[in-house]
Design a protein around this motif. Structure first.
Motif, short mmCIF file in Angstrom:
data_model
loop_
_atom_site.label_atom_id
_atom_site.label_comp_id
_atom_site.label_asym_id
_atom_site.label_seq_id
_atom_site.Cartn_x
_atom_site.Cartn_y
_atom_site.Cartn_z
N ALA A 91 0.96 -1.22 -0.05
CA ALA A 91 -0.02 -0.06 -0.07
C ALA A 91 0.97 1.30 0.02
O ALA A 91 0.65 2.24 -0.66
CB ALA A 91 -1.12 0.07 1.31
N TYR A 116 -3.15 7.12 10.33
CA TYR A 116 -1.69 6.38 9.98
C TYR A 116 -0.70 7.38 9.91
O TYR A 116 -0.75 8.21 9.08
CB TYR A 116 -2.11 5.36 8.81
N TYR A 119 0.62 8.95 6.38
CA TYR A 119 -0.30 9.77 5.47
C TYR A 119 0.25 10.99 5.71
O TYR A 119 0.80 11.91 4.86
CB TYR A 119 -1.79 9.84 6.10
N ILE A 195 -6.73 -0.97 3.08
CA ILE A 195 -5.79 -2.07 3.41
C ILE A 195 -6.26 -3.11 4.56
O ILE A 195 -5.89 -4.17 4.51
CB ILE A 195 -4.53 -1.28 3.88
N TYR A 196 -7.41 -2.33 5.41
CA TYR A 196 -7.81 -3.22 6.48
C TYR A 196 -9.20 -4.01 5.99
O TYR A 196 -9.68 -4.42 6.67
CB TYR A 196 -7.99 -2.68 7.72
N SER A 222 -0.56 -7.05 2.95
CA SER A 222 -0.03 -6.92 4.19
C SER A 222 -0.92 -7.34 5.38
O SER A 222 -0.22 -7.72 6.48
CB SER A 222 0.57 -5.56 4.47
N LYS A 223 -2.24 -7.05 5.32
CA LYS A 223 -2.92 -7.47 6.61
C LYS A 223 -3.79 -8.49 6.38
O LYS A 223 -3.46 -9.50 6.95
CB LYS A 223 -3.83 -6.01 6.84
N TYR A 308 -6.54 -3.40 15.87
CA TYR A 308 -5.83 -2.47 16.95
C TYR A 308 -7.09 -2.17 18.05
O TYR A 308 -8.15 -2.04 17.63
CB TYR A 308 -5.74 -1.13 16.20
C1 PLP Z 1 -3.29 2.40 7.18
C2 PLP Z 1 -2.40 1.89 6.55
N1 PLP Z 1 -1.92 1.98 5.11
C3 PLP Z 1 -0.74 1.55 4.80
C4 PLP Z 1 0.03 0.90 5.39
C5 PLP Z 1 1.25 0.49 4.52
O1 PLP Z 1 1.12 -1.05 4.17
P1 PLP Z 1 2.02 -1.76 3.22
O2 PLP Z 1 2.71 -2.81 4.09
O3 PLP Z 1 0.96 -2.29 2.42
O4 PLP Z 1 2.91 -0.91 2.42
C6 PLP Z 1 -0.16 0.39 6.62
C7 PLP Z 1 0.73 -0.47 7.34
O5 PLP Z 1 0.63 -0.58 8.70
C8 PLP Z 1 -1.27 0.95 7.15
O6 PLP Z 1 -1.55 0.71 8.56
#
Ligand code: PLP
Length: 378
Positions: A91, A116, A119, A195-196, A222-223, A308
């Motif tokens: 992401a 995050y 950002y 991403i979540y 990733s998640k 979380y």
């Molecule tokens: C809200 C959010 N966006 C993006 C990312 C980045 O994730 P990636 O591992 O896909 O780069 C994270 C990672 O913790 C995240 O919490």
């Protein structure tokens, strides 16, 4: 010269945790938002298979793009043509791509605070201006259409995440639609970090694409897919932005790892195993919600999704970094200080990640309970 941006404070907590581990202490890692599980078994097997047969050159997997397009249709009822999908190394580069292609230097991007950490910092690093909207308990720590509308100067962009980091809160359908409406009215472009998605403990998760077909959508393996270190994700661009995204990705990043793309395709059909992880998170969340009041942590954001819990620790401290470090030194439980997510109010919050095994959560709670009970209150 590049902009100065702040480091991620949880990294220094994690570094200390690893030093303690090297010195023989057992550490429970609740500081980072990463699953303690590996990639799905079938994805690992697919990766083993292609290692022996593929040259692993630069590659963009068409089957993976087609599978992602099918995911939008099946999950959200939205049609996305594969030409709008760019495969990225997670992401993080997808976010960079979306910001860099959608906005002009100096543009103002509205986002929730807390949010995050990357950002705010990525927006700054790329020479845009973050417009942080303070979001408290009244809006479940989430950005709202009303708050965007009330900004004295209209932003060119809106960046949101649902479920969110650090809170896990989910923006309801009507509010997403209202945000899309405001964005259209004021001519702002939306970037939705999804991403979540896949990690909800009740509320239905909607994609911003259901309400704004021109939104940029960031996503990752990733998640939910438990593949953080494989570095794989994607960006959906609006129809008219897809060509520009293609040019940017070709110049800035080239392709995502071929091995990860092979594995990611198989991971998308490993639902049973992945839903098993969600069941573990659900059990962990229930254990945490049951225990936190006994720790004196009654004020928490409602964790609808993600993995979380963002807790108000103002009865114990006004310095979340010092508090989290003390907690780590005295219990071996690593957590993230709120200052990472909110430079203004975050000194009185901390974030727990519960993406561990249930045994580890029980062990962590066994250490946290007596420690919190022994802390002096202000
Ligand atoms: C809200 C959010 N966006 C993006 C990312 C980045 O994730 P990636 O591992 O896909 O780069 C994270 C990672 O913790 C995240 O919490």
């Amino acid at each position: 010269m590049g902009q100065d941006i702040a480091p991620f404070q949880a990294i220094s907590i994690s570094r200390r945790a690893h030093e303690m581990k090297a010195a023989g202490k057992r550490i429970l890692h609740m500081e980072f938002g990463q699953p303690s599980t590996g990639a799905p078994q079938a994805a690992i097997a697919a990766a083993h298979g292609v290692l022996d047969t593929e040259a692993m050159g630069y590659w963009e997997s068409v089957p993976l793009k087609e599978r992602i397009a099918r995911h939008y249709l099946e999950t959200y009822g939205v049609e996305v043509r594969t030409r709008r999908i760019a495969i990225t190394c997670g992401a993080s580069p997808a976010l960079v791509l979306a910001l860099a292609t959608a906005f002009n230097p100096g543009d103002r991007i509205a986002l929730a605070r807390p949010g995050y950490v990357a950002y705010r910092n990525t927006i700054r690093a790329l020479n845009f201006e973050p417009v942080e909207i303070p979001c408290g308990e009244e809006t479940r720590f989430q950005i709202s259409a009303a708050a965007i509308e009330a900004l004295p100067e209209k932003p060119q962009g809106i960046l949101l995440a649902s479920p969110a980091n650090p809170t896990g809160t989910i923006i309801p359908r009507e509010e997403l639609a209202a945000i899309a409406g405001v964005a259209k009215r004021i001519g702002a472009r939306i970037i939705s970090d999804e991403i979540y998605h896949g990690l909800s403990y009740g509320p239905k998760i909607h994609s911003m694409l259901e309400f704004d077909p021109d939104a940029y959508i960031v996503n990752s393996f990733s998640k939910y897919f438990s593949m953080a270190g494989w570095r794989l994700g994607w960006l959906v661009s609006p129809e008219e932005g897809a060509q520009r995204t293609g040019a940017y990705i070709g110049n800035l990043f080239l392709t995502a790892p071929s091995l990860a793309q092979h594995a990611g395709l198989v991971a998308m059909d490993s639902r049973d195993e992945l839903e098993g992880h969600v069941d573990v998170y659900r059990a962990n969340r229930a254990l945490m919600l049951d225990a936190l009041p006994r720790l004196g942590l009654e004020r928490i954001a409602p964790p609808d999704g993600a993995f979380y819990i963002y807790a108000d620790i103002s009865r114990f401290t006004d310095d979340s970094m010092v508090f989290c470090l003390k907690l780590l030194e005295e219990t071996g439980v690593a957590t993230a200080p709120g200052v990472d997510f909110d430079p203004v109010e975050g000194h009185r919050f901390m974030r727990f990640s519960f993406a561990l095994s249930t045994d580890e959560i029980l062990e962590a709670l066994g250490r946290l309970e007596p420690w919190f009970r022994a802390q002096p209150q202000r």
